[in-house]
Design a protein around this motif. Sequence first.
Motif, mmCIF file in Angstrom:
data_model
loop_
_atom_site.group_PDB
_atom_site.id
_atom_site.type_symbol
_atom_site.label_atom_id
_atom_site.label_comp_id
_atom_site.label_asym_id
_atom_site.label_seq_id
_atom_site.Cartn_x
_atom_site.Cartn_y
_atom_site.Cartn_z
ATOM 1 N N ALA A 74 -6.041 -11.687 11.608
ATOM 2 C CA ALA A 74 -6.821 -12.219 10.492
ATOM 3 C C ALA A 74 -5.898 -12.744 9.388
ATOM 4 C CB ALA A 74 -7.751 -11.147 9.935
ATOM 5 N N LEU A 75 -4.788 -12.054 9.190
ATOM 6 C CA LEU A 75 -3.810 -12.521 8.199
ATOM 7 C C LEU A 75 -3.193 -13.846 8.642
ATOM 8 C CD1 LEU A 75 -2.138 -12.160 5.643
ATOM 9 C CD2 LEU A 75 -0.584 -10.674 6.942
ATOM 10 N N GLU A 76 -2.861 -13.953 9.929
ATOM 11 C CA GLU A 76 -2.325 -15.213 10.447
ATOM 12 C C GLU A 76 -3.309 -16.357 10.201
ATOM 13 O OE1 GLU A 76 -1.534 -14.575 14.562
ATOM 14 O OE2 GLU A 76 0.216 -13.305 14.207
ATOM 15 N N GLU A 77 -4.597 -16.120 10.460
ATOM 16 C CA GLU A 77 -5.605 -17.154 10.240
ATOM 17 C C GLU A 77 -5.730 -17.514 8.771
ATOM 18 O OE1 GLU A 77 -9.359 -17.274 12.459
ATOM 19 O OE2 GLU A 77 -8.760 -15.346 13.310
ATOM 20 N N THR A 78 -5.606 -16.510 7.917
ATOM 21 C CA THR A 78 -5.706 -16.751 6.477
ATOM 22 C C THR A 78 -4.562 -17.635 5.993
ATOM 23 O OG1 THR A 78 -6.804 -14.608 6.166
ATOM 24 C CG2 THR A 78 -5.798 -15.627 4.223
#
Length: 295
Positions: A74-78
């Motif tokens: 989710a952090l990568e996507e953010t």
Amino acid sequence: MFGTRLAEAMAEHGPLCVGIDPHEHLLESWGLPVSAAGVREFALRAVEELSGTVAAIKPQSAFFEQFGSAGVAALEETLAAAREAGILTVLDIKRGDIGSTMGAYAKAYLDPASALAADSITVSPYLGFGALEPAFELAAAHGRGVFVLALTSNPEGREVQHAQGTHGAVAGTIVSQVAARNSRALAAADGSDAESPAADGHAATMGPFGLVVGATIGEAARELGIDPADCGGPILAPGVGAQGAGIRELRAVFGDRALASGQVLATASRAVLAAGPQGMAEAARDLNRALSEFN
């Protein structure tokens, strides 16, 4: 160079950076599950709503990491969404280690080949400032930034940061070390042999390396004989809004010099995120207007 990109973003959108801190109570107030899926929805919605409104966002890595691999995804996507939206990112990871371990951290968060790469990161110098060299080197190579913890707002930090050494307070030494690296970075960028980022002490051109100085520390810097503006780079100032800092508190911490020179990137989280997905953009605009007294 990161300092130039940040200065341009602040000139266009104001001095506010919004912390993406998906606390459990914020997820619940948004009607989201306390899970990796909830964090993902929260963060991506924040990027969407804040696009074109603020200079930068500051995802706090711990709130993503607590959900394991799905949280890190989710952090990568953010981070990817922020790049697509043109919002600068300050990834709040506070890493600090030695040797090859610091080098691996640097590759994870500063190398464009990494899915976790951000425009800038926070680091801790308390295993020795020189141990951070891999982060400075990789950031300089890829036009990214590094914010070094100097004077934080937590009371426990004082026993180290305020400690007196042969050259004054530990935090003052950190300011000097960051200034030296900015001098070298700016000299390399323009081919000069300048000894300081700006002859008058102002950030006419900001270096890529900065400090983290809490917006709620009062007159601690002045009492220690430290001027954070001397670092010659940006200053990340968490604590604005819900934590109690506004213009008065920022002036108490930094004086007029750092504020007028555009070095201070004021960070708020709950004051914006608590407005919810429909209201956060307006909350950010209101806070930016309130901070317009910087100049």
